[in-house]
Design a protein around this motif. Structure first.
Motif, PDB file in Angstrom:
ATOM      1  N   ALA A  94       0.821  -1.219   0.000  1.00 24.81           N
ATOM      2  CA  ALA A  94       0.000   0.000   0.000  1.00 24.81           C
ATOM      3  C   ALA A  94       0.852   1.266   0.000  1.00 24.81           C
ATOM      4  O   ALA A  94       0.419   2.308  -0.469  1.00 24.81           O
ATOM      5  CB  ALA A  94      -0.915  -0.004   1.227  1.00 24.81           C
ATOM      6  N   LYS A  95       2.069   1.187   0.523  1.00 24.58           N
ATOM      7  CA  LYS A  95       2.813   2.411   0.807  1.00 24.58           C
ATOM      8  C   LYS A  95       4.287   2.107   1.042  1.00 24.58           C
ATOM      9  O   LYS A  95       4.635   0.976   1.384  1.00 24.58           O
ATOM     10  CB  LYS A  95       2.246   2.983   2.114  1.00 24.58           C
ATOM     11  N   ARG A  96       5.126   3.123   0.962  1.00 24.80           N
ATOM     12  CA  ARG A  96       6.543   2.998   1.337  1.00 24.80           C
ATOM     13  C   ARG A  96       6.700   3.539   2.752  1.00 24.80           C
ATOM     14  O   ARG A  96       6.163   4.612   3.065  1.00 24.80           O
ATOM     15  CB  ARG A  96       7.361   3.881   0.380  1.00 24.80           C
ATOM     16  N   TYR A  97       7.373   2.803   3.603  1.00 27.21           N
ATOM     17  CA  TYR A  97       7.565   3.275   4.985  1.00 27.21           C
ATOM     18  C   TYR A  97       9.037   3.602   5.210  1.00 27.21           C
ATOM     19  O   TYR A  97       9.910   2.851   4.788  1.00 27.21           O
ATOM     20  CB  TYR A  97       7.117   2.204   5.986  1.00 27.21           C
ATOM     21  N   ASP A  98       9.283   4.694   5.912  1.00 26.19           N
ATOM     22  CA  ASP A  98      10.667   5.048   6.238  1.00 26.19           C
ATOM     23  C   ASP A  98      11.175   4.236   7.420  1.00 26.19           C
ATOM     24  O   ASP A  98      12.379   4.060   7.572  1.00 26.19           O
ATOM     25  CB  ASP A  98      10.754   6.543   6.555  1.00 26.19           C
ATOM     26  N   ALA A  99      10.257   3.789   8.277  1.00 20.48           N
ATOM     27  CA  ALA A  99      10.673   3.009   9.458  1.00 20.48           C
ATOM     28  C   ALA A  99       9.456   2.287  10.023  1.00 20.48           C
ATOM     29  O   ALA A  99       8.312   2.633   9.703  1.00 20.48           O
ATOM     30  CB  ALA A  99      11.250   3.943  10.523  1.00 20.48           C
ATOM     31  N   VAL A 100       9.749   1.306  10.862  1.00 24.77           N
ATOM     32  CA  VAL A 100       8.672   0.549  11.523  1.00 24.77           C
ATOM     33  C   VAL A 100       8.902   0.581  13.036  1.00 24.77           C
ATOM     34  O   VAL A 100      10.032   0.400  13.505  1.00 24.77           O
ATOM     35  CB  VAL A 100       8.666  -0.927  11.044  1.00 24.77           C
ATOM     36  N   ILE A 101       7.825   0.847  13.780  1.00 23.23           N
ATOM     37  CA  ILE A 101       7.856   0.643  15.240  1.00 23.23           C
ATOM     38  C   ILE A 101       7.005  -0.590  15.502  1.00 23.23           C
ATOM     39  O   ILE A 101       5.815  -0.627  15.156  1.00 23.23           O
ATOM     40  CB  ILE A 101       7.291   1.859  16.006  1.00 23.23           C
ATOM     41  N   HIS A 102       7.621  -1.591  16.115  1.00 25.11           N
ATOM     42  CA  HIS A 102       6.985  -2.918  16.203  1.00 25.11           C
ATOM     43  C   HIS A 102       6.543  -3.230  17.639  1.00 25.11           C
ATOM     44  O   HIS A 102       7.322  -3.726  18.444  1.00 25.11           O
ATOM     45  CB  HIS A 102       7.985  -3.949  15.698  1.00 25.11           C
ATOM     46  N   PHE A 103       5.260  -2.922  17.916  1.00 25.30           N
ATOM     47  CA  PHE A 103       4.685  -3.219  19.233  1.00 25.30           C
ATOM     48  C   PHE A 103       3.956  -4.560  19.268  1.00 25.30           C
ATOM     49  O   PHE A 103       3.767  -5.128  20.341  1.00 25.30           O
ATOM     50  CB  PHE A 103       3.637  -2.165  19.622  1.00 25.30           C
ATOM     51  N   ALA A 104       3.448  -5.007  18.105  1.00 22.63           N
ATOM     52  CA  ALA A 104       2.500  -6.133  18.115  1.00 22.63           C
ATOM     53  C   ALA A 104       3.110  -7.356  18.774  1.00 22.63           C
ATOM     54  O   ALA A 104       4.163  -7.837  18.355  1.00 22.63           O
ATOM     55  CB  ALA A 104       2.072  -6.462  16.689  1.00 22.63           C
ATOM     56  N   GLY A 105       2.450  -7.829  19.802  1.00 25.09           N
ATOM     57  CA  GLY A 105       2.944  -9.007  20.497  1.00 25.09           C
ATOM     58  C   GLY A 105       2.023  -9.323  21.655  1.00 25.09           C
ATOM     59  O   GLY A 105       1.207  -8.491  22.063  1.00 25.09           O
ATOM     60  N   LEU A 106       2.157 -10.531  22.163  1.00 26.60           N
ATOM     61  CA  LEU A 106       1.414 -10.928  23.365  1.00 26.60           C
ATOM     62  C   LEU A 106       2.341 -10.702  24.548  1.00 26.60           C
ATOM     63  O   LEU A 106       3.553 -10.901  24.443  1.00 26.60           O
ATOM     64  CB  LEU A 106       1.013 -12.396  23.270  1.00 26.60           C
ATOM     65  N   LYS A 107       1.760 -10.348  25.719  1.00 25.40           N
ATOM     66  CA  LYS A 107       2.633  -9.863  26.802  1.00 25.40           C
ATOM     67  C   LYS A 107       2.287 -10.394  28.187  1.00 25.40           C
ATOM     68  O   LYS A 107       2.827  -9.902  29.176  1.00 25.40           O
ATOM     69  CB  LYS A 107       2.603  -8.337  26.816  1.00 25.40           C
ATOM     70  N   ALA A 108       1.349 -11.337  28.304  1.00 26.31           N
ATOM     71  CA  ALA A 108       0.930 -11.770  29.645  1.00 26.31           C
ATOM     72  C   ALA A 108       1.744 -12.989  30.087  1.00 26.31           C
ATOM     73  O   ALA A 108       1.687 -14.059  29.464  1.00 26.31           O
ATOM     74  CB  ALA A 108      -0.555 -12.096  29.648  1.00 26.31           C
ATOM     75  N   VAL A 109       2.518 -12.792  31.150  1.00 24.95           N
ATOM     76  CA  VAL A 109       3.455 -13.828  31.588  1.00 24.95           C
ATOM     77  C   VAL A 109       2.740 -15.153  31.882  1.00 24.95           C
ATOM     78  O   VAL A 109       3.136 -16.213  31.370  1.00 24.95           O
ATOM     79  CB  VAL A 109       4.230 -13.347  32.835  1.00 24.95           C
ATOM     80  N   ALA A 110       1.664 -15.105  32.672  1.00 22.97           N
ATOM     81  CA  ALA A 110       1.001 -16.356  33.075  1.00 22.97           C
ATOM     82  C   ALA A 110       0.408 -17.072  31.866  1.00 22.97           C
ATOM     83  O   ALA A 110       0.506 -18.302  31.738  1.00 22.97           O
ATOM     84  CB  ALA A 110      -0.089 -16.056  34.103  1.00 22.97           C
ATOM     85  N   GLU A 111      -0.150 -16.295  30.950  1.00 23.70           N
ATOM     86  CA  GLU A 111      -0.712 -16.893  29.731  1.00 23.70           C
ATOM     87  C   GLU A 111       0.409 -17.575  28.926  1.00 23.70           C
ATOM     88  O   GLU A 111       0.217 -18.632  28.326  1.00 23.70           O
ATOM     89  CB  GLU A 111      -1.377 -15.790  28.899  1.00 23.70           C
ATOM     90  N   SER A 112       1.587 -16.961  28.939  1.00 22.45           N
ATOM     91  CA  SER A 112       2.705 -17.541  28.175  1.00 22.45           C
ATOM     92  C   SER A 112       3.179 -18.855  28.777  1.00 22.45           C
ATOM     93  O   SER A 112       3.665 -19.736  28.069  1.00 22.45           O
ATOM     94  CB  SER A 112       3.865 -16.547  28.071  1.00 22.45           C
ATOM     95  N   VAL A 113       3.014 -18.986  30.091  1.00 22.44           N
ATOM     96  CA  VAL A 113       3.396 -20.246  30.750  1.00 22.44           C
ATOM     97  C   VAL A 113       2.391 -21.330  30.359  1.00 22.44           C
ATOM     98  O   VAL A 113       2.746 -22.470  30.066  1.00 22.44           O
ATOM     99  CB  VAL A 113       3.451 -20.054  32.286  1.00 22.44           C
ATOM    100  N   ALA A 114       1.103 -20.953  30.290  1.00 15.75           N
ATOM    101  CA  ALA A 114       0.058 -21.920  29.940  1.00 15.75           C
ATOM    102  C   ALA A 114       0.062 -22.244  28.445  1.00 15.75           C
ATOM    103  O   ALA A 114      -0.271 -23.368  28.053  1.00 15.75           O
ATOM    104  CB  ALA A 114      -1.309 -21.372  30.351  1.00 15.75           C
ATOM    105  N   HIS A 115       0.430 -21.271  27.605  1.00 12.42           N
ATOM    106  CA  HIS A 115       0.345 -21.456  26.144  1.00 12.42           C
ATOM    107  C   HIS A 115       1.631 -20.973  25.467  1.00 12.42           C
ATOM    108  O   HIS A 115       1.602 -20.029  24.668  1.00 12.42           O
ATOM    109  CB  HIS A 115      -0.840 -20.678  25.575  1.00 12.42           C
ATOM    110  N   PRO A 116       2.749 -21.636  25.735  1.00 12.51           N
ATOM    111  CA  PRO A 116       4.011 -21.137  25.159  1.00 12.51           C
ATOM    112  C   PRO A 116       4.008 -21.163  23.629  1.00 12.51           C
ATOM    113  O   PRO A 116       4.591 -20.280  22.991  1.00 12.51           O
ATOM    114  CB  PRO A 116       5.064 -22.094  25.726  1.00 12.51           C
TER     115      PRO A 116
END
Ligand SMILES: NC(=O)c1ccc[n+]([C@@H]2O[C@H](COP(=O)([O-])OP(=O)(O)OC[C@H]3O[C@@H](n4cnc5c(N)ncnc54)[C@H](O)[C@@H]3O)[C@@H](O)[C@H]2O)c1
Ligand SMILES: O=c1ccn([C@@H]2O[C@H](COP(=O)(O)OP(=O)(O)O[C@H]3O[C@H](CO)[C@H](O)[C@H](O)[C@H]3O)[C@@H](O)[C@H]2O)c(=O)[nH]1
Length: 368
Positions: A94-116
């Motif tokens: 769609a477009k040319r980007y000069d840079a990317v800021i990458h926040f997208a991610g899962l972040k809940a510690v306990a959930e990560s232990v249950a669903h690595p």
């Protein structure tokens, strides 16, 4: 809005973003919305991509409302999932980007232990896809959301960027691995410019009280929990651990206002644009000041004007006694320093909470 000077070769409001286009992954999330808002105010054109796994479209509508119609015209949203490469291809077509800021991610510690596996698929596959598509389209400037979690349970504080790193749970392992992966990629592709930002404990909200953190389910983190006690959604705060070797026996963290954190991203972006040979470098984003759980409760009570009922409980497994940042490297190299203290963080957290006791959805029906 109450944001002051950002360093990194450009003052606040100087329009340093003019003409530059930035892709923000996870742009509808807590830190993403605050950063998108500040990017727009600094004159950047912003494309946000999100799959609303942990956010809602209303959040970006609120950003549009805060910045007004002229700046909103510079914000584009694309619904997409980073784990689906085709979605990213569409974003980059769609477009040319000069840079990317990458926040997208899962972040809940306990959930990560249950669903690595879910954390690996989302955080690692999503970032690998992003990198591949950026490379294919000739975009080589990246700001990555890392975390103080990469310091594990630090033996010494403050945490310096070259302190020993250790992951204590699957979430932390994704961040640590991605830091290493991005270092390897940059080594093999020296023209890349990558900044890894290790956030300490982001709290607070934009001063308008119109955007803020809206966790799904029972909050894991301290301030979102306190806020839900304040608005009557939970009866009391469990304070996990009162026998630590600290001022009052409760654990110490480095809380940072999300608006300061967003400023830190703009400073990092400017650093990338200004420094062709930067390579891949990590910076702490914290205040350098430690606050105990009970100190935080009492700062919130001041803003709220009433007491928060607390129950003293055993330590939470996996918690560290004390974590706070050395901020010297970010100050020296990014020209960035946090401006807000815990009073302002609590003031803005409470302002957001009282205006939005049930978050963006606005009613108790859809909340637990
Ligand atoms: N908030 C914190 O305490 C904290 C601390 C350290 C690091 N971080 C990191 O900062 C980043 C942002 O955190 P946040 O607090 O804003 O979290 P958040 O959950 O509010 O925002 C993340 C956003 O990414 C989106 N997302 C997740 N996976 C996606 C995918 N595969 N495709 C598209 N969108 C996707 C979510 O829907 C959400 O809108 C995360 O990477 C997190 O790990 C957060
Ligand atoms: O209901 C609660 C919630 C938290 N706490 C205490 O408050 C302190 C801060 O806890 P948070 O969960 O808010 O923050 P953490 O520092 O434990 O962890 C957060 O910050 C880390 C970075 O330092 C990682 O990013 C991690 O993923 C993220 O959840 C801890 O001592 C915790 O035990 C309570 O007493 N009661």
């Amino acid at each position: 809005m109450a944001i002051g000077g950002v360093g990194a070769g450009g003052g606040a409001g100087s329009g340093e973003g003019q003409g530059r286009s930035v892709l923000v992954t996870g742009g509808a999330g807590f830190i993403g919305t605050h950063t998108v808002l500040q990017l727009l105010e600094k004159g950047y054109a912003v494309t946000a991509v999100d799959n609303f796994h942990n956010s809602v479209p209303e959040a970006l509508d609120r950003v549009r409302h805060i910045v007004g119609p002229a700046l909103s015209a510079r914000l584009q949203f694309i619904f997409g999932d980073l784990t689906i490469k085709d979605d990213l291809e569409k974003v980059f077509a769609a477009k040319r980007y000069d840079a990317v800021i990458h926040f997208a991610g899962l972040k809940a510690v306990a959930e990560s232990v249950a669903h690595p596996e879910m954390y690996n698929r989302n955080n690692i596959v999503g970032t690998v896809n992003l990198y591949d598509v950026m490379k294919k389209h000739g975009c080589n400037k990246l700001v990555f959301s890392s975390s103080a979690t990469v310091y594990g349970q630090p033996e010494k504080v403050p945490c310096f960027e070259d302190s020993p790193l250790k992951a204590l749970n699957p979430y932390g392992r994704t961040k640590l691995y991605l830091e290493e992966m991005l270092r390897d990629y940059q080594h093999a592709n020296p023209e890349w410019r990558t900044i890894l930002l290790r956030y300490f404990n982001p709290i607070g909200a934009h001063e308008s009280g119109d955007i803020g953190e809206d966790p799904k389910g029972v909050p894991n983190n301290l301030l979102p929990y306190i806020q839900q006690v304040a608005v009557g959604r939970r009866p009391e705060l469990n304070v996990y651990g009162y026998d630590y070797r600290t001022r009052d026996g409760t654990a110490v963290r480095d809380y940072i206002h999300v608006v300061d954190l967003a400023d830190g991203h703009i400073a990092a972006l400017e650093k990338l644009f200004a420094t062709p040979d930067i390579g891949c470098v990590a910076y702490n984003l914290g205040t350098g000041r430690g606050t105990t759980v009970l100190e935080m409760v009492s700062a919130f009570e001041k803003a709220y004007g009433k007491k928060i009922p607390v129950k003293m409980c055993p330590r939470r497994p996996g918690d560290s006694e004390q974590v706070y940042a050395s901020t010297a490297k970010a100050e020296e190299e990014l020209g960035w320093r946090a401006k807000y203290g815990i009073e302002e963080m609590c003031r803005d957290q409470w302002n957001w909470a009282k205006k939005n006791p049930y978050g963006y959805c606005g009613d108790a029906e859809n909340k637990d």
